[in-house]
Design a protein around this motif. Sequence first.
Motif, PDB file in Angstrom:
ATOM      1  N   MET A  25       0.836  -1.192   0.000  1.00 37.77           N
ATOM      2  CA  MET A  25       0.000   0.000   0.000  1.00 37.77           C
ATOM      3  C   MET A  25       0.875   1.248   0.000  1.00 37.77           C
ATOM      4  O   MET A  25       1.790   1.364   0.817  1.00 37.77           O
ATOM      5  N   THR A  26       0.594   2.174  -0.881  1.00 33.81           N
ATOM      6  CA  THR A  26       1.368   3.406  -0.947  1.00 33.81           C
ATOM      7  C   THR A  26       0.890   4.387   0.114  1.00 33.81           C
ATOM      8  O   THR A  26      -0.204   4.264   0.669  1.00 33.81           O
ATOM      9  N   ARG A  27       1.716   5.398   0.343  1.00 35.90           N
ATOM     10  CA  ARG A  27       1.349   6.426   1.319  1.00 35.90           C
ATOM     11  C   ARG A  27       0.082   7.160   0.879  1.00 35.90           C
ATOM     12  O   ARG A  27      -0.796   7.439   1.703  1.00 35.90           O
ATOM     13  N   SER A  28      -0.026   7.478  -0.390  1.00 32.84           N
ATOM     14  CA  SER A  28      -1.206   8.198  -0.863  1.00 32.84           C
ATOM     15  C   SER A  28      -2.471   7.357  -0.694  1.00 32.84           C
ATOM     16  O   SER A  28      -3.540   7.902  -0.370  1.00 32.84           O
ATOM     17  N   GLU A  29      -2.376   6.044  -0.892  1.00 34.44           N
ATOM     18  CA  GLU A  29      -3.531   5.162  -0.680  1.00 34.44           C
ATOM     19  C   GLU A  29      -3.931   5.125   0.790  1.00 34.44           C
ATOM     20  O   GLU A  29      -5.122   5.153   1.128  1.00 34.44           O
ATOM     21  N   LEU A  30      -2.942   5.064   1.673  1.00 37.83           N
ATOM     22  CA  LEU A  30      -3.227   5.077   3.110  1.00 37.83           C
ATOM     23  C   LEU A  30      -3.870   6.394   3.518  1.00 37.83           C
ATOM     24  O   LEU A  30      -4.864   6.418   4.259  1.00 37.83           O
ATOM     25  N   GLU A  31      -3.337   7.490   3.020  1.00 42.24           N
ATOM     26  CA  GLU A  31      -3.872   8.797   3.400  1.00 42.24           C
ATOM     27  C   GLU A  31      -5.281   9.019   2.852  1.00 42.24           C
ATOM     28  O   GLU A  31      -6.112   9.660   3.505  1.00 42.24           O
ATOM     29  N   ALA A  32      -5.564   8.467   1.688  1.00 43.72           N
ATOM     30  CA  ALA A  32      -6.914   8.588   1.137  1.00 43.72           C
ATOM     31  C   ALA A  32      -7.924   7.887   2.028  1.00 43.72           C
ATOM     32  O   ALA A  32      -9.040   8.386   2.258  1.00 43.72           O
ATOM     33  N   GLN A  33      -7.544   6.730   2.550  1.00 46.09           N
ATOM     34  CA  GLN A  33      -8.446   6.001   3.441  1.00 46.09           C
ATOM     35  C   GLN A  33      -8.639   6.754   4.761  1.00 46.09           C
ATOM     36  O   GLN A  33      -9.757   6.822   5.295  1.00 46.09           O
ATOM     37  N   ILE A  34      -7.563   7.340   5.274  1.00 45.79           N
ATOM     38  CA  ILE A  34      -7.653   8.106   6.518  1.00 45.79           C
ATOM     39  C   ILE A  34      -8.622   9.272   6.365  1.00 45.79           C
ATOM     40  O   ILE A  34      -9.472   9.518   7.230  1.00 45.79           O
ATOM     41  N   GLN A  35      -8.525   9.971   5.255  1.00 41.58           N
ATOM     42  CA  GLN A  35      -9.407  11.111   5.034  1.00 41.58           C
ATOM     43  C   GLN A  35     -10.851  10.665   4.791  1.00 41.58           C
ATOM     44  O   GLN A  35     -11.789  11.331   5.230  1.00 41.58           O
ATOM     45  N   ALA A  36     -11.031   9.561   4.110  1.00 33.25           N
ATOM     46  CA  ALA A  36     -12.382   9.074   3.840  1.00 33.25           C
ATOM     47  C   ALA A  36     -13.100   8.655   5.119  1.00 33.25           C
ATOM     48  O   ALA A  36     -14.299   8.916   5.284  1.00 33.25           O
ATOM     49  N   LYS A  37     -12.377   8.021   6.021  1.00 34.45           N
ATOM     50  CA  LYS A  37     -12.982   7.529   7.258  1.00 34.45           C
ATOM     51  C   LYS A  37     -12.839   8.496   8.428  1.00 34.45           C
ATOM     52  O   LYS A  37     -13.436   8.265   9.486  1.00 34.45           O
ATOM     53  N   LYS A  38     -12.031   9.537   8.251  1.00 37.91           N
ATOM     54  CA  LYS A  38     -11.717  10.448   9.361  1.00 37.91           C
ATOM     55  C   LYS A  38     -11.243   9.636  10.570  1.00 37.91           C
ATOM     56  O   LYS A  38     -11.720   9.775  11.689  1.00 37.91           O
ATOM     57  N   SER A  39     -10.271   8.794  10.299  1.00 41.58           N
ATOM     58  CA  SER A  39      -9.791   7.870  11.331  1.00 41.58           C
ATOM     59  C   SER A  39      -8.330   7.536  11.085  1.00 41.58           C
ATOM     60  O   SER A  39      -7.882   7.448   9.940  1.00 41.58           O
ATOM     61  N   VAL A  40      -7.597   7.352  12.176  1.00 36.69           N
ATOM     62  CA  VAL A  40      -6.249   6.794  12.107  1.00 36.69           C
ATOM     63  C   VAL A  40      -6.174   5.557  13.005  1.00 36.69           C
ATOM     64  O   VAL A  40      -5.110   5.185  13.504  1.00 36.69           O
ATOM     65  N   LEU A  41      -7.312   4.906  13.190  1.00 29.72           N
ATOM     66  CA  LEU A  41      -7.395   3.788  14.124  1.00 29.72           C
ATOM     67  C   LEU A  41      -6.788   2.517  13.551  1.00 29.72           C
ATOM     68  O   LEU A  41      -7.117   2.090  12.449  1.00 29.72           O
ATOM     69  N   CYS A  42      -5.919   1.917  14.339  1.00 30.71           N
ATOM     70  CA  CYS A  42      -5.374   0.584  14.071  1.00 30.71           C
ATOM     71  C   CYS A  42      -5.882  -0.348  15.168  1.00 30.71           C
ATOM     72  O   CYS A  42      -5.742  -0.047  16.355  1.00 30.71           O
ATOM     73  N   VAL A  43      -6.479  -1.451  14.774  1.00 32.47           N
ATOM     74  CA  VAL A  43      -6.985  -2.431  15.738  1.00 32.47           C
ATOM     75  C   VAL A  43      -5.952  -3.540  15.898  1.00 32.47           C
ATOM     76  O   VAL A  43      -5.592  -4.209  14.926  1.00 32.47           O
ATOM     77  N   GLY A  44      -5.476  -3.706  17.110  1.00 29.93           N
ATOM     78  CA  GLY A  44      -4.491  -4.744  17.388  1.00 29.93           C
ATOM     79  C   GLY A  44      -5.162  -6.085  17.631  1.00 29.93           C
ATOM     80  O   GLY A  44      -5.984  -6.229  18.544  1.00 29.93           O
ATOM     81  N   LEU A  45      -4.825  -7.066  16.804  1.00 27.04           N
ATOM     82  CA  LEU A  45      -5.403  -8.405  16.937  1.00 27.04           C
ATOM     83  C   LEU A  45      -4.485  -9.260  17.817  1.00 27.04           C
ATOM     84  O   LEU A  45      -3.836 -10.201  17.357  1.00 27.04           O
ATOM     85  N   ASP A  46      -4.444  -8.916  19.102  1.00 25.16           N
ATOM     86  CA  ASP A  46      -3.656  -9.660  20.092  1.00 25.16           C
ATOM     87  C   ASP A  46      -4.542 -10.772  20.650  1.00 25.16           C
ATOM     88  O   ASP A  46      -4.935 -10.762  21.830  1.00 25.16           O
ATOM     89  N   THR A  47      -4.848 -11.731  19.815  1.00 27.86           N
ATOM     90  CA  THR A  47      -5.916 -12.683  20.109  1.00 27.86           C
ATOM     91  C   THR A  47      -5.402 -13.833  20.962  1.00 27.86           C
ATOM     92  O   THR A  47      -4.711 -14.734  20.481  1.00 27.86           O
ATOM     93  N   ASP A  48      -5.768 -13.793  22.238  1.00 27.59           N
ATOM     94  CA  ASP A  48      -5.379 -14.796  23.230  1.00 27.59           C
ATOM     95  C   ASP A  48      -6.512 -15.802  23.351  1.00 27.59           C
ATOM     96  O   ASP A  48      -7.620 -15.442  23.744  1.00 27.59           O
ATOM     97  N   ILE A  49      -6.244 -17.033  23.016  1.00 24.97           N
ATOM     98  CA  ILE A  49      -7.301 -18.052  23.014  1.00 24.97           C
ATOM     99  C   ILE A  49      -7.918 -18.231  24.392  1.00 24.97           C
ATOM    100  O   ILE A  49      -9.066 -18.677  24.527  1.00 24.97           O
TER     101      ILE A  49
END
Length: 271
Positions: A1-25
Amino acid sequence: MTRSELEAQIQAKKSVLCVGLDTDIEKIPAHFKQLEDPIFEFNKAIIDATHQYAVAYKPNLAFYEAEGLKGWQSLEKTLQYLNQNYPELFTIADAKRGDIGNTSARYAKAFFEELNFDSITVAPYMGSDSVKPFLGYPGKWVILLALTSNPGGGDFQLKSLSEGNQLYQEVLGQSSQWASEEELMYVVGATKAEYLKEIRKWVPNHYLLVPGVGAQGGTVSEVMEHGKASSSAGLLINSSRGIIYASQAEDFADAAASEAAKLQAEMARFL
Protein backbone atom coordinates in the motif's frame (compact mmCIF):
# COMPACT_ATOMS: atom_id res chain seq x y z
CA MET A 1 0.00 0.00 0.00
CA THR A 2 1.37 3.41 -0.95
CA ARG A 3 1.35 6.43 1.32
CA SER A 4 -1.21 8.20 -0.86
CA GLU A 5 -3.53 5.16 -0.68
CA LEU A 6 -3.23 5.08 3.11
CA GLU A 7 -3.87 8.80 3.40
CA ALA A 8 -6.91 8.59 1.14
CA GLN A 9 -8.45 6.00 3.44
CA ILE A 10 -7.65 8.11 6.52
CA GLN A 11 -9.41 11.11 5.03
CA ALA A 12 -12.38 9.07 3.84
CA LYS A 13 -12.98 7.53 7.26
CA LYS A 14 -11.72 10.45 9.36
CA SER A 15 -9.79 7.87 11.33
CA VAL A 16 -6.25 6.79 12.11
CA LEU A 17 -7.40 3.79 14.12
CA CYS A 18 -5.37 0.58 14.07
CA VAL A 19 -6.98 -2.43 15.74
CA GLY A 20 -4.49 -4.74 17.39
CA LEU A 21 -5.40 -8.40 16.94
CA ASP A 22 -3.66 -9.66 20.09
CA THR A 23 -5.92 -12.68 20.11
CA ASP A 24 -5.38 -14.80 23.23
CA ILE A 25 -7.30 -18.05 23.01
CA GLU A 26 -7.72 -17.96 26.80
CA LYS A 27 -9.58 -14.63 26.63
CA ILE A 28 -11.95 -15.02 23.70
CA PRO A 29 -15.64 -15.83 24.35
CA ALA A 30 -16.14 -19.44 25.36
CA HIS A 31 -18.36 -20.40 22.42
CA PHE A 32 -15.50 -19.84 19.97
CA LYS A 33 -13.42 -22.55 21.58
CA GLN A 34 -15.75 -25.21 20.18
CA LEU A 35 -14.96 -24.15 16.59
CA GLU A 36 -12.30 -25.65 14.34
CA ASP A 37 -10.27 -22.43 14.21
CA PRO A 38 -11.35 -20.25 17.15
CA ILE A 39 -8.65 -17.58 16.69
CA PHE A 40 -9.50 -16.95 13.06
CA GLU A 41 -13.25 -16.97 13.69
CA PHE A 42 -12.84 -14.45 16.53
CA ASN A 43 -10.60 -12.23 14.36
CA LYS A 44 -13.10 -12.40 11.51
CA ALA A 45 -15.93 -11.28 13.78
CA ILE A 46 -13.84 -8.41 15.19
CA ILE A 47 -12.80 -7.25 11.70
CA ASP A 48 -16.37 -7.35 10.39
CA ALA A 49 -17.58 -5.36 13.40
CA THR A 50 -14.88 -2.66 13.36
CA HIS A 51 -13.65 -2.23 9.77
CA GLN A 52 -15.77 0.86 9.12
CA TYR A 53 -13.94 2.71 11.91
CA ALA A 54 -10.41 1.43 11.34
CA VAL A 55 -7.74 1.97 8.69
CA ALA A 56 -5.31 -0.72 9.85
CA TYR A 57 -5.07 -4.07 11.64
CA LYS A 58 -2.06 -5.32 13.56
CA PRO A 59 -1.79 -8.97 14.57
CA ASN A 60 0.80 -9.44 17.31
CA LEU A 61 2.66 -12.55 16.26
CA ALA A 62 3.35 -13.80 19.78
CA PHE A 63 -0.30 -14.79 20.18
CA TYR A 64 -0.16 -16.87 16.99
CA GLU A 65 3.30 -18.39 17.38
CA ALA A 66 2.30 -19.59 20.85
CA GLU A 67 -0.26 -21.90 19.24
CA GLY A 68 2.28 -23.58 16.95
CA LEU A 69 1.25 -24.62 13.45
CA LYS A 70 -2.44 -23.94 14.16
CA GLY A 71 -1.58 -20.39 15.17
CA TRP A 72 0.31 -19.75 11.94
CA GLN A 73 -2.64 -21.11 9.98
CA SER A 74 -4.97 -18.76 11.89
CA LEU A 75 -2.68 -15.85 11.08
CA GLU A 76 -2.53 -16.74 7.38
CA LYS A 77 -6.31 -17.08 7.19
CA THR A 78 -6.75 -13.74 8.97
CA LEU A 79 -4.50 -12.00 6.41
CA GLN A 80 -6.25 -13.67 3.51
CA TYR A 81 -9.61 -12.57 4.88
CA LEU A 82 -8.45 -8.98 5.25
CA ASN A 83 -6.81 -8.80 1.84
CA GLN A 84 -9.73 -10.42 0.02
CA ASN A 85 -12.61 -8.65 1.77
CA TYR A 86 -11.12 -5.32 2.87
CA PRO A 87 -8.14 -4.70 0.57
CA GLU A 88 -8.12 -0.99 1.45
CA LEU A 89 -7.05 -1.77 5.04
CA PHE A 90 -3.38 -1.47 6.00
CA THR A 91 -1.93 -4.61 7.60
CA ILE A 92 0.91 -4.69 10.10
CA ALA A 93 2.89 -7.75 11.19
CA ASP A 94 3.82 -6.90 14.76
CA ALA A 95 6.82 -9.20 14.66
CA LYS A 96 9.68 -6.98 15.89
CA ARG A 97 12.17 -8.83 13.72
CA GLY A 98 15.76 -7.79 13.06
CA ASP A 99 18.85 -9.95 12.54
CA ILE A 100 21.94 -10.20 10.35
CA GLY A 101 21.31 -9.32 6.73
CA ASN A 102 20.69 -12.72 5.18
CA THR A 103 18.31 -13.65 8.01
CA SER A 104 16.41 -10.38 7.75
CA ALA A 105 16.04 -10.99 4.02
CA ARG A 106 14.27 -14.28 4.74
CA TYR A 107 12.02 -12.60 7.31
CA ALA A 108 11.12 -10.01 4.68
CA LYS A 109 10.26 -12.73 2.19
CA ALA A 110 8.10 -14.52 4.75
CA PHE A 111 6.03 -11.51 5.74
CA PHE A 112 5.90 -9.54 2.49
CA GLU A 113 5.77 -12.30 -0.13
CA GLU A 114 4.29 -15.34 1.60
CA LEU A 115 1.88 -13.73 4.08
CA ASN A 116 1.42 -10.51 2.08
CA PHE A 117 1.48 -8.04 4.96
CA ASP A 118 1.76 -4.36 4.06
CA SER A 119 4.31 -3.72 6.81
CA ILE A 120 6.37 -5.22 9.59
CA THR A 121 7.75 -3.91 12.88
CA VAL A 122 11.54 -4.15 13.02
CA ALA A 123 14.03 -3.74 15.88
CA PRO A 124 16.95 -1.41 15.00
CA TYR A 125 19.47 -2.59 17.59
CA MET A 126 21.67 -4.45 15.08
CA GLY A 127 21.94 -1.46 12.75
CA SER A 128 21.38 -0.68 9.10
CA ASP A 129 22.34 -4.04 7.59
CA SER A 130 19.62 -5.72 9.68
CA VAL A 131 16.95 -3.25 8.52
CA LYS A 132 17.74 -2.62 4.85
CA PRO A 133 16.72 -6.12 3.63
CA PHE A 134 13.13 -5.19 4.57
CA LEU A 135 13.29 -2.06 2.43
CA GLY A 136 12.79 -1.80 -1.32
CA TYR A 137 9.63 -3.89 -1.61
CA PRO A 138 7.12 -1.81 -3.61
CA GLY A 139 4.19 -0.78 -1.45
CA LYS A 140 5.67 -2.38 1.67
CA TRP A 141 6.76 -0.63 4.86
CA VAL A 142 9.23 -0.98 7.70
CA ILE A 143 7.96 0.25 11.07
CA LEU A 144 11.05 0.77 13.19
CA LEU A 145 10.98 0.68 16.98
CA ALA A 146 11.94 4.12 18.27
CA LEU A 147 10.44 4.90 21.69
CA THR A 148 8.25 2.17 23.16
CA SER A 149 5.54 2.38 25.82
CA ASN A 150 6.59 -0.51 28.06
CA PRO A 151 7.91 0.35 31.56
CA GLY A 152 11.45 -0.80 30.74
CA GLY A 153 11.62 1.11 27.45
CA GLY A 154 13.69 3.83 29.05
CA ASP A 155 16.40 1.41 30.22
CA PHE A 156 18.21 2.00 26.92
CA GLN A 157 16.08 4.24 24.70
CA LEU A 158 16.40 7.32 26.91
CA LYS A 159 20.12 6.94 27.65
CA SER A 160 22.21 9.94 26.64
CA LEU A 161 25.09 9.32 24.26
CA SER A 162 28.43 11.11 24.25
CA GLU A 163 27.22 13.35 21.40
CA GLY A 164 24.38 14.58 23.62
CA ASN A 165 21.50 12.84 21.89
CA GLN A 166 19.40 10.21 23.57
CA LEU A 167 19.54 6.76 22.00
CA TYR A 168 16.04 6.94 20.49
CA GLN A 169 16.97 10.26 18.87
CA GLU A 170 20.03 8.67 17.33
CA VAL A 171 17.83 5.87 15.96
CA LEU A 172 15.51 8.45 14.39
CA GLY A 173 18.34 10.54 12.97
CA GLN A 174 20.34 7.73 11.42
CA SER A 175 17.51 5.52 10.20
CA SER A 176 15.68 8.38 8.50
CA GLN A 177 18.62 8.43 6.06
CA TRP A 178 18.07 4.79 5.10
CA ALA A 179 14.66 5.24 3.47
CA SER A 180 12.08 7.88 2.66
CA GLU A 181 8.84 8.64 4.43
CA GLU A 182 7.18 6.57 1.68
CA GLU A 183 8.35 3.26 3.19
CA LEU A 184 9.59 3.93 6.72
CA MET A 185 7.48 4.50 9.84
CA TYR A 186 8.31 4.53 13.56
CA VAL A 187 6.82 3.00 16.69
CA VAL A 188 6.27 5.58 19.45
CA GLY A 189 4.27 4.56 22.51
CA ALA A 190 1.19 6.60 23.43
CA THR A 191 2.33 6.67 27.04
CA LYS A 192 5.31 8.71 25.78
CA ALA A 193 3.02 11.41 24.33
CA GLU A 194 5.09 14.17 25.92
CA TYR A 195 7.97 13.17 23.64
CA LEU A 196 5.99 13.51 20.41
CA LYS A 197 6.88 17.18 19.86
CA GLU A 198 10.58 16.34 20.12
CA ILE A 199 10.18 13.33 17.84
CA ARG A 200 8.52 15.50 15.21
CA LYS A 201 11.64 17.68 15.13
CA TRP A 202 13.60 14.62 13.96
CA VAL A 203 11.00 13.05 11.65
CA PRO A 204 8.45 15.77 10.75
CA ASN A 205 6.66 13.80 8.03
CA HIS A 206 7.15 10.10 8.72
CA TYR A 207 4.18 8.08 9.89
CA LEU A 208 4.20 7.07 13.56
CA LEU A 209 2.54 3.88 14.79
CA VAL A 210 1.40 4.71 18.31
CA PRO A 211 0.40 1.78 20.54
CA GLY A 212 -0.69 2.15 24.15
CA VAL A 213 -4.04 3.92 23.78
CA GLY A 214 -6.73 2.50 26.04
CA ALA A 215 -5.65 -0.35 28.28
CA GLN A 216 -2.10 1.03 28.67
CA GLY A 217 -3.31 4.52 29.57
CA GLY A 218 -2.50 6.64 26.50
CA THR A 219 -5.06 9.13 25.19
CA VAL A 220 -6.09 9.91 21.62
CA SER A 221 -6.25 13.66 22.20
CA GLU A 222 -2.65 13.92 23.44
CA VAL A 223 -1.33 11.85 20.55
CA MET A 224 -3.34 13.70 17.90
CA GLU A 225 -2.46 17.10 19.31
CA HIS A 226 1.28 16.55 19.54
CA GLY A 227 1.96 13.82 17.00
CA LYS A 228 0.43 14.90 13.70
CA ALA A 229 2.88 15.24 10.83
CA SER A 230 3.51 18.62 9.26
CA SER A 231 2.05 17.60 5.89
CA SER A 232 -0.58 14.93 6.72
CA ALA A 233 -2.10 12.95 9.57
CA GLY A 234 1.13 10.97 9.88
CA LEU A 235 -0.29 8.72 12.59
CA LEU A 236 -1.70 5.26 13.14
CA ILE A 237 -3.04 4.92 16.69
CA ASN A 238 -3.40 1.36 17.92
CA SER A 239 -5.80 -0.06 20.46
CA SER A 240 -5.81 -3.78 21.12
CA ARG A 241 -7.29 -5.06 24.38
CA GLY A 242 -9.56 -2.04 24.80
CA ILE A 243 -11.40 -3.01 21.61
CA ILE A 244 -11.17 -6.76 21.12
CA TYR A 245 -11.87 -7.59 24.77
CA ALA A 246 -14.43 -4.85 25.42
CA SER A 247 -16.77 -7.72 26.29
CA GLN A 248 -16.33 -11.45 26.65
CA ALA A 249 -20.04 -12.15 26.43
CA GLU A 250 -22.19 -12.82 23.37
CA ASP A 251 -22.20 -9.07 22.61
CA PHE A 252 -18.39 -8.96 22.18
CA ALA A 253 -18.56 -7.80 18.54
CA ASP A 254 -21.04 -5.01 19.30
CA ALA A 255 -18.91 -3.93 22.24
CA ALA A 256 -15.79 -3.89 20.05
CA ALA A 257 -17.58 -1.81 17.43
CA SER A 258 -18.74 0.63 20.10
CA GLU A 259 -15.21 1.13 21.44
CA ALA A 260 -13.79 1.53 17.93
CA ALA A 261 -16.49 4.09 17.10
CA LYS A 262 -15.64 6.12 20.21
CA LEU A 263 -11.97 6.28 19.27
CA GLN A 264 -12.76 7.15 15.66
CA ALA A 265 -15.02 10.00 16.80
CA GLU A 266 -12.19 11.42 18.92
CA MET A 267 -9.79 11.17 15.99
CA ALA A 268 -12.23 12.86 13.61
CA ARG A 269 -12.08 16.05 15.68
CA PHE A 270 -8.41 16.44 14.68
CA LEU A 271 -8.79 15.42 11.02
